[in-house]
Design a protein around this motif. Structure first.
Motif, short mmCIF file in Angstrom:
data_model
loop_
_atom_site.label_atom_id
_atom_site.label_comp_id
_atom_site.label_asym_id
_atom_site.label_seq_id
_atom_site.Cartn_x
_atom_site.Cartn_y
_atom_site.Cartn_z
N GLN A 463 -52.10 14.73 0.04
CA GLN A 463 -51.16 15.56 -0.24
C GLN A 463 -50.64 15.99 1.05
OE1 GLN A 463 -49.13 16.24 -2.86
NE2 GLN A 463 -48.13 17.78 -1.44
N PRO A 464 -49.34 16.02 1.67
CA PRO A 464 -49.04 16.55 3.15
C PRO A 464 -49.06 17.97 2.72
CG PRO A 464 -47.19 15.51 2.12
CD PRO A 464 -48.52 15.13 1.05
N ILE A 465 -49.23 18.90 3.93
CA ILE A 465 -48.80 20.04 3.72
C ILE A 465 -47.38 20.29 3.90
CG2 ILE A 465 -48.88 22.39 5.40
CD1 ILE A 465 -51.59 21.07 6.49
N ILE A 466 -46.83 21.29 2.81
CA ILE A 466 -45.46 21.31 2.57
C ILE A 466 -44.69 22.52 3.50
CG2 ILE A 466 -43.57 21.58 0.94
CD1 ILE A 466 -45.32 19.15 0.71
N VAL A 467 -43.79 21.92 4.43
CA VAL A 467 -43.21 23.05 5.15
C VAL A 467 -41.86 23.70 4.60
CG1 VAL A 467 -42.02 23.11 7.46
CG2 VAL A 467 -43.91 22.25 7.34
N ARG A 468 -41.76 24.84 4.18
CA ARG A 468 -40.68 25.18 3.52
C ARG A 468 -40.07 26.50 3.95
NH1 ARG A 468 -39.70 23.82 -2.09
NH2 ARG A 468 -42.12 23.31 -2.37
N ARG A 469 -38.80 26.72 3.83
CA ARG A 469 -38.48 28.33 4.16
C ARG A 469 -38.54 29.16 3.14
NH1 ARG A 469 -33.39 28.45 4.90
NH2 ARG A 469 -32.80 26.65 4.06
N LEU A 470 -38.78 30.23 3.55
CA LEU A 470 -38.84 31.44 2.34
C LEU A 470 -37.52 31.57 1.53
CD1 LEU A 470 -40.57 34.40 4.11
CD2 LEU A 470 -41.16 33.28 2.16
N SER A 471 -36.34 31.34 2.16
CA SER A 471 -34.95 31.56 1.36
C SER A 471 -34.42 30.53 0.71
CB SER A 471 -33.96 32.33 2.30
OG SER A 471 -33.70 31.40 3.54
N GLU A 472 -35.06 29.36 0.51
CA GLU A 472 -34.39 28.08 0.09
C GLU A 472 -33.81 28.46 -1.28
OE1 GLU A 472 -36.42 24.38 0.75
OE2 GLU A 472 -36.69 24.78 2.87
N ALA A 473 -34.92 28.79 -2.08
CA ALA A 473 -34.35 28.68 -3.69
C ALA A 473 -33.29 29.75 -3.82
CB ALA A 473 -35.67 29.25 -4.43
N MET A 474 -33.28 30.76 -3.05
CA MET A 474 -32.07 31.70 -3.35
C MET A 474 -30.82 31.15 -2.85
SD MET A 474 -31.96 35.96 -2.21
CE MET A 474 -33.44 36.00 -3.21
N GLU A 475 -30.97 30.41 -1.83
CA GLU A 475 -29.62 29.96 -0.96
C GLU A 475 -29.29 28.80 -1.84
OE1 GLU A 475 -31.19 30.72 3.70
OE2 GLU A 475 -31.38 28.62 2.63
N GLN A 476 -29.98 28.10 -2.35
CA GLN A 476 -29.42 26.87 -3.29
C GLN A 476 -28.70 27.45 -4.58
OE1 GLN A 476 -33.46 25.13 -3.68
NE2 GLN A 476 -32.56 22.92 -3.08
N LYS A 477 -29.13 28.58 -5.06
CA LYS A 477 -28.45 29.13 -6.14
C LYS A 477 -27.04 29.65 -5.82
CE LYS A 477 -28.86 32.49 -9.79
NZ LYS A 477 -27.64 33.09 -9.52
N ARG A 478 -27.15 30.29 -4.45
CA ARG A 478 -25.80 30.67 -3.88
C ARG A 478 -24.84 29.75 -3.59
NH1 ARG A 478 -26.51 35.42 0.51
NH2 ARG A 478 -24.25 35.34 0.11
N LEU A 479 -25.45 28.65 -3.18
CA LEU A 479 -24.44 27.42 -2.87
C LEU A 479 -23.94 26.86 -4.23
CD1 LEU A 479 -26.37 25.54 -0.27
CD2 LEU A 479 -24.11 26.45 -0.29
N ASN A 480 -24.76 26.87 -5.28
CA ASN A 480 -24.29 26.55 -6.65
C ASN A 480 -23.29 27.16 -7.26
OD1 ASN A 480 -25.95 24.13 -6.38
ND2 ASN A 480 -27.54 25.11 -7.42
N ASP A 481 -23.41 28.69 -7.04
CA ASP A 481 -22.39 29.74 -7.34
C ASP A 481 -21.29 29.65 -6.61
OD1 ASP A 481 -24.24 30.02 -9.47
OD2 ASP A 481 -24.96 31.80 -8.34
N GLU A 482 -21.02 29.03 -5.44
CA GLU A 482 -19.74 29.18 -4.62
C GLU A 482 -18.55 28.49 -5.32
OE1 GLU A 482 -19.79 27.99 -0.65
OE2 GLU A 482 -21.68 29.27 -0.16
#
Length: 482
Positions: A463-482
């Protein structure tokens, strides 16, 4: 070849680091001029006054902050309890680096000439497949600059040819080959462990290149590991090579690529602690104690919305890298997570470093953090706690073994989830994202790159170490709401 350290290696490593701390000297009292008119105040005197002003509240509960790394940060630091730690390998100067993708040799040559003319002093050449290294290197300016390679593949024949073509060039070059890092962050070796290590051995024996291995530690930071974890895992990462190759590394200098976050003083201390820890580890193998550090801002805290705040974040991060003693620093464009490489973003990133070097005079003092009470204390605490964790990893079989067992991934996941919870509840703030949002900010039509974690189903060894930004989930929601 497999040169194992003796059975007391772990104890010897600890004693070596302890010896470095014990050899440190107290900061002398050099009060001159105006300050000589005042009587010195002892550390005890300061504490007594603070305790009096607290009116009965507990000093430790009220004023001593415990960081997520377990570091106790005091409200003040005094020379009486400060030791100056000599950090091996601190550079006399630092270089401005810039990353360039190698897609076409002719276009790459033009880009190299342009960025060198505009102030870059070293280059990071990134490639995903072999290229005509002779054609490219022959076309580069005959200047003395550093050349780092960031290759997502490992082809020993290509690397041997590259080394041969580099021999007659004035460039100081760093190959940065890291099979262990590829395992950690992709889940697979380039081929398999035996083949990859045999390829490295061929380079040691046949290339005469003295900067073959480069440990990419940026993924530890960008996946959410604490500073202590980053240091311990990076040290264990290096130990995989030192333990396996032993004397074959006697003419080698290891390069560490580190990501620098926004915790300003901690990041300064982190780079210093890395040099201290590596020197002590290398001394146990009777190998060169100095290492080379290439630093770049972290991706973990970068944001899609209110993207100009990324400029503020990267500015403090490259400042930490300078003060911590990085040899070269490659800044990050403010729009790197959603725009393809572009002249404007690269120019702004380059100018951040040019301003620090030529207008703010950050190149005029060597080792400026030495003797700073707070930073010295942080350096010591980070090094000691990282050493303890490193010993636990080695007792468990080493980094590769613990990656295969999933232990490293689980520890990083725990730390990342804690940090994510702080972000989700706005205890950890990213301005413009989870605090002080600009609701008129629209980004859906600005995306040239996919800015979120990409899920590609594939067969992996671990299982690789997963690189992820802190704000991803919040940004995805904002994009969907645009």
């Amino acid at each position: 070849m497999n040169n194992q350290p003796d059975e007391n290696s772990s104890k010897k490593t600890k004693s070596a680091i302890d010896a470095v701390f014990e050899a440190s000297q107290e900061v002398p009292d050099k009060r001159t001029g105006l300050f000589a008119e005042f009587d010195p105040v002892s550390e005890k005197g300061f504490k007594q006054r603070i305790q009096y002003d607290l009116k009965g509240e507990d000093y430790n509960d009220s004023l001593v902050w415990k960081s997520p790394e377990g570091i106790h940060v005091k409200p003040f630091y005094h020379r009486e309890s400060t030791t100056v730690t000599s950090i091996p390998g601190q550079p006399q100067s630092w270089q401005i680096a810039e990353e360039i993708y190698v897609l076409d040799e002719k276009q790459t040559t033009r880009t190299v000439r342009e960025v060198l003319q505009k102030g870059a002093e070293s280059l990071v050449l990134k490639a995903d497949k072999p290229f005509d290294s002779k054609k490219l290197l022959n076309a580069l300016p005959a200047e003395s600059f550093s050349l780092y390679f960031n290759l997502s593949f490992f082809d020993p024949e290509f690397m041997l040819s590259l080394c041969e073509n580099l021999k007659s060039k004035p460039f100081k070059s760093f190959l940065n080959i890291d099979p262990v890092g590829n395992l950690a962050f992709t889940g697979n070796w380039f081929s398999d462990q035996k083949t990859d290590f045999k390829g490295l051995e061929r380079l040691f024996l046949n290339s005469a290149h003295d900067n073959v291995i480069g440990i990419d530690a940026t993924g530890y930071q960008n996946s959410g590991a604490t500073a202590v974890q980053q240091l311990a895992y990076t040290l264990a990462h290096a130990n995989e090579y030192l333990n396996h190759f032993g004397d074959q590394l006697k003419n080698q200098t290891l390069t560490f690529k580190v990501a620098v976050g926004s915790n300003y003083f901690f990041e300064i201390a982190k780079i210093r602690a890395l040099r201290l820890l590596y020197a002590s580890l290398a001394s146990e193998y009777k190998l060169p104690e100095t290492c080379h550090v290439l630093a770049t801002p972290a991706l973990r805290n970068k944001t899609l919305y209110d993207y100009n705040t990324n400029l503020l974040r990267t500015t403090t991060e490259v400042m930490s890298a300078v003060l911590g003693g990085a040899n070269a620093i490659c800044s990050l464009a403010y729009d790197a997570i959603y725009h393809k490489t572009n002249e404007f973003g690269q120019r702004i990133a380059r100018n951040q470093l040019l301003i620090l070097k030529h207008e703010s005079y950050f190149d005029q003092v060597t080792n400026p953090a030495e003797g700073v009470y707070y930073i010295e204390a942080l350096t010591t605490q980070l090094a000691e706690q990282a050493l303890t964790l490193f010993k636990e990893i080695e007792a468990g079989g080493g980094l590769v073994t613990q990656l295969i067992e999933g232990k490293i991934q689980n520890k990083i996941k725990e730390a990342a989830e804690k940090e994510q919870a702080l972000f989700d509840t706005s205890e950890k703030i990213l301005v413009g994202t989870n605090k002080y949002q600009n609701t008129d900010d629209l980004m859906k039509n600005e995306l040239e790159l996919y800015p979120f974690l990409k899920v590609k189903p594939r067969k992996t060894l671990i299982q690789p170490i997963i690189v992820r930004r802190l704000s991803e989930a919040m940004e995805q929601k904002r994009l969907n709401d645009e």
